[in-house]
Design a protein around this motif. Structure first.
Motif, mmCIF file in Angstrom:
data_model
loop_
_atom_site.group_PDB
_atom_site.id
_atom_site.type_symbol
_atom_site.label_atom_id
_atom_site.label_comp_id
_atom_site.label_asym_id
_atom_site.label_seq_id
_atom_site.Cartn_x
_atom_site.Cartn_y
_atom_site.Cartn_z
ATOM 1 N N MET A 35 0.833 -1.198 0.000
ATOM 2 C CA MET A 35 0.000 0.000 0.000
ATOM 3 C C MET A 35 0.875 1.258 0.000
ATOM 4 O O MET A 35 0.590 2.217 -0.710
ATOM 5 N N ARG A 36 1.947 1.249 0.772
ATOM 6 C CA ARG A 36 2.840 2.409 0.811
ATOM 7 C C ARG A 36 3.545 2.620 -0.519
ATOM 8 O O ARG A 36 3.740 3.743 -0.961
ATOM 9 N N ARG A 37 3.960 1.531 -1.179
ATOM 10 C CA ARG A 37 4.605 1.653 -2.484
ATOM 11 C C ARG A 37 3.654 2.238 -3.514
ATOM 12 O O ARG A 37 4.042 3.055 -4.343
ATOM 13 N N GLU A 38 2.403 1.822 -3.488
ATOM 14 C CA GLU A 38 1.415 2.317 -4.445
ATOM 15 C C GLU A 38 1.042 3.769 -4.182
ATOM 16 O O GLU A 38 0.662 4.482 -5.107
ATOM 17 N N ALA A 39 1.146 4.208 -2.934
ATOM 18 C CA ALA A 39 0.738 5.566 -2.571
ATOM 19 C C ALA A 39 1.862 6.586 -2.734
ATOM 20 O O ALA A 39 1.639 7.774 -2.566
ATOM 21 N N THR A 40 3.048 6.136 -3.080
ATOM 22 C CA THR A 40 4.182 7.037 -3.227
ATOM 23 C C THR A 40 3.976 7.946 -4.442
ATOM 24 O O THR A 40 3.618 7.497 -5.519
#
Length: 69
Positions: A35-40
């Motif tokens: 989720m963090r990678r996609e939200a970067t």
């Protein structure tokens, strides 16, 4: 003042509980990392956001300096 301490305590407890949940469950940790990678944000968007923040702070400081009596 006691409400402020209560809110800070609840926030700290929430952070601690979520950190425990994310670190002890490998599946949850993997989903969180994804989720963090996609939200970067992309580098261009990050530069624009930093420019807007810098302009906002500079504008406020300029207004504050010119508004002095």
């Amino acid at each position: 003042m006691k409400q402020g301490y209560l809110l800070i305590g609840l926030l700290a407890a929430t952070i601690i509980v979520s950190a425990i949940l994310f670190t002890t469950n490998p599946d949850m940790a993997q989903r969180y990392a994804e989720m963090r990678r996609e939200a970067t944000l992309s580098e261009d968007v990050q530069n624009v956001v930093m420019l807007v923040i810098a302009l906002g702070v500079g504008g406020y400081l300029g207004w504050h300096y010119l508004k002095r009596d």
